[in-house]
Design an enzyme around this catalytic site. Structure first.
Site, PDB file in Angstrom:
ATOM      1  N   GLU A   1     -12.787  12.674  13.474  1.00 36.30           N
ATOM      2  CA  GLU A   1     -12.162  12.976  12.192  1.00 36.30           C
ATOM      3  C   GLU A   1     -12.994  14.049  11.497  1.00 36.30           C
ATOM      4  O   GLU A   1     -13.971  14.557  12.048  1.00 36.30           O
ATOM      5  CB  GLU A   1     -12.047  11.726  11.303  1.00 36.30           C
ATOM      6  CG  GLU A   1     -10.910  10.803  11.674  1.00 36.30           C
ATOM      7  CD  GLU A   1     -10.512   9.851  10.547  1.00 36.30           C
ATOM      8  OE1 GLU A   1     -10.948  10.066   9.396  1.00 36.30           O
ATOM      9  OE2 GLU A   1      -9.745   8.897  10.818  1.00 36.30           O
TER      10      GLU A   1
ATOM     11  N   ASP B   1      -7.634   3.961   9.128  1.00 37.04           N
ATOM     12  CA  ASP B   1      -8.978   3.911   8.548  1.00 37.04           C
ATOM     13  C   ASP B   1      -9.190   2.665   7.689  1.00 37.04           C
ATOM     14  O   ASP B   1     -10.318   2.218   7.513  1.00 37.04           O
ATOM     15  CB  ASP B   1      -9.235   5.160   7.699  1.00 37.04           C
ATOM     16  CG  ASP B   1      -9.458   6.396   8.546  1.00 37.04           C
ATOM     17  OD1 ASP B   1      -9.931   6.261   9.679  1.00 37.04           O
ATOM     18  OD2 ASP B   1      -9.140   7.508   8.074  1.00 37.04           O
TER      19      ASP B   1
ATOM     20  N   HIS C   1       0.810  -1.213   0.000  1.00 45.95           N
ATOM     21  CA  HIS C   1       0.000   0.000   0.000  1.00 45.95           C
ATOM     22  C   HIS C   1       0.848   1.270   0.000  1.00 45.95           C
ATOM     23  O   HIS C   1       0.332   2.368   0.236  1.00 45.95           O
ATOM     24  CB  HIS C   1      -0.937   0.007   1.216  1.00 45.95           C
ATOM     25  CG  HIS C   1      -2.238   0.714   0.970  1.00 45.95           C
ATOM     26  ND1 HIS C   1      -3.231   0.207   0.170  1.00 45.95           N
ATOM     27  CD2 HIS C   1      -2.713   1.889   1.410  1.00 45.95           C
ATOM     28  CE1 HIS C   1      -4.245   1.035   0.137  1.00 45.95           C
ATOM     29  NE2 HIS C   1      -3.964   2.074   0.895  1.00 45.95           N
TER      30      HIS C   1
END
Length: 535
Positions: free
Chosen positions: A279, A163, A94
């Site tokens: 958030e 997340d 990632h």
């Protein structure tokens, strides 16, 4: 078996002569890694790409380790050979800009199916009295979603998250690991008790605050420069059963940030008097409010920017995203607790959107969006992401210059997150650097470059926009720090690490003196020495 080894030796020799690597192939074979070391085209191709889809660097080979010993043996070969070769650990791939790639070296597939099938270390749960000292030992290539599923069987879960859960433990701990819980528990690197690390010398060392502490703090947030995490001992807490998930909207940036900062100031208050997750995100165009990350809002009742008074604010809205965890024992009081907290906030009164879902569904929310994007062919595209830590004292200037200026109300192609964190929850002994203020914001521009025919969604346009944002910060004196940094020159890295640069160099010379590890980060130039590093 002898014929098989001879054939593999021949293949390695041919590959080495092609790419110019000078390591003795018999040295690799003597490791007993012939079954774990892959030269398969598909393996090499996979290891040459990452989520960013902006760079492609092919390694010589891919190692599928069955244990930390395999990794240590490979690195020792690199360390002891006259010319050596580079080694990078790759979790779920990632990275954005080739940070886990190894040109003409070996990529270690930490999260591959072969690693999972053969490795000796599986998640091992150890419970303390009253769950207060619970932890789980996990392989460095384990994905957080698998850690969650393992610990939930015992009614427990890690305290701090990212997340997106389809990331490796070693990967996020090498950066920091942040989400909306960071204001309360700190980043993931603040919730680790112990690590097993393979250094750039091929040593396997156990480290913690008390044992090999220099290595422990170097590796946490160390971008893979000082060692490869093969085991992590992660702190756990009792897992809640459900989540009240609330979103409210703001047209005034000052009210938005004031409320966010107020909510994170409640850290330390009883659970009933604070939210568990804080958030937010910026909405700079009409389409984004109902995009994949905002699918929280019903498609049958789409939210219109123009209907919420944002036109007078340059067409920009701000969304505060908050949650309250609960279980059956507190279900009778959770609504009152949420209502009491919301009364103290200054959002647009008609903009409250609430849902109630299982805890695991909230944590895994982005993966569900991923599946939708994959089905549309919109996941495996270039991702020119830019993640910045912005000091609280300049966040209003950033809003004026970037959200309302550079970005304006142009169409975008991905969420723009913004939320504050408490610096005292970050261990300053780690390798991570943050702004030198008690409160700082993450601003994450998570855009995708799409072949939609619109110039504002092309890779060139978005990459240039990122450069504009960084230039604006530099010219106006906003001392941002990049999170998941992507820098090209050593001067830029020196500026990034600031007062920590000399410590970073010292740690590199101690734990990876031949610069074998994580060269894809481009931090250290070939031939760097301690005498030249501090000049």
């Amino acid at each position: 078996m002898a014929t098989k080894l001879l054939l593999l030796s021949f293949v390695i020799c041919r590959l080495i002569s092609t790419v110019g690597l000078t390591v003795d192939p018999n040295g690799l074979l003597r490791l007993g890694l012939y079954r774990q070391l892959s030269f398969d085209y598909a393996d090499v191709e996979t290891a040459s790409l990452d989520f960013g889809r902006m760079t492609q660097v092919k390694p010589l080979a891919v190692l599928h380790p069955s244990s930390a010993d395999d990794i240590a043996g490979l690195i020792r070969t690199a360390y002891e050979s006259p010319e050596g070769f580079t080694v990078s650990a790759r979790g779920h791939g990632h990275s954005i800009s080739g940070q886990a790639q190894a040109a003409n070296g070996v990529v270690i597939a930490m999260s591959s199916s072969i690693s999972k099938r053969n490795r000796l270390t599986r998640p091992s749960l150890s419970l303390g009295l009253g769950h207060k000292s619970s932890y789980v030992d996990v392989w460095g290539g384990e994905l957080w979603i698998d850690v969650l599923n393992s610990t939930l069987e015992h009614g427990l879960a890690p305290r701090s998250w990212t997340d997106y859960l389809y990331l490796s433990v070693g990967g996020t701990l090498s950066n920091a690991g942040i989400s909306g819980q960071a204001f309360h528990h700190g980043p993931q690197i603040s919730n680790v008790y112990e690590l097993d690390v393979v250094t750039g010398k091929g040593e396997i060392l156990t480290c913690s605050n008390e044992q090999n502490s220099q290595l422990f703090h170097a590796v946490l947030g160390g971008l893979g420069q000082f060692g490869i995490i093969t085991r992590a001992r992660i702190a756990l807490e009792p897992a809640p059963q459900r989540v009240k998930w609330i979103r409210v909207l703001y047209s005034k940036f000052s009210a938005f940030t004031k409320d966010q900062e107020y909510l994170i100031s409640l850290n330390g208050h009883p659970a009933s008097e604070r939210f568990d997750y804080v958030e937010g995100f910026v909405i700079v165009d009409e389409g984004l409010i109902n995009n994949w990350r905002s699918s929280f809002f019903s498609p049958r009742n789409p939210v219109k920017i123009s209907s919420l008074g944002a036109a007078a604010n340059g067409g920009v809205l701000y969304c505060l995203e908050i949650t309250k965890n609960y279980d059956e024992s507190s279900s009778d009081t959770v609504d009152q607790e949420v209502e009491a907290l919301l009364k103290k906030l200054d959002f647009i009164p008609t903009s409250v959107f609430t849902t109630d879902i299982p805890y695991v569904d909230f944590l895994d929310r982005v993966h569900k969006a991923e599946l939708k994007l994959r089905a549309k062919g919109l996941w495996d595209v270039p991702h020119p992401w830019l993640n910045l830590f912005v000091p609280k004292s300049r966040i209003a200037d950033f809003d004026q210059g970037v959200f309302k200026g550079i970005l304006g109300n142009k169409k975008t192609s991905g969420p723009i997150l913004i939320y504050p964190m408490n610096r005292n929850k970050w261990n300053q002994r780690s390798s991570v650097v943050t702004p030198d203020e008690d409160t700082f914001y993450l601003v994450a521009l998570l855009r995708s470059a799409l072949d939609s025919g619109e110039e504002t969604q092309t890779l060139d346009y978005l990459s240039n926009q990122n450069r504009q944002i960084l230039r604006f910060c530099k010219e106006t004196g906003i001392k941002v720090k990049q999170y998941l940094p992507n820098l090209s020159t050593q001067e830029e890295w020196k500026d990034h690490f600031g007062d920590k640069w000399d410590l970073i160099v010292k740690r590199k010379m101690e734990f990876d003196p031949k610069h074998i590890l994580a060269t894809g980060q481009r931090i250290f130039q070939p031939g760097l020495t301690s005498s030249t590093s501090s000049s």
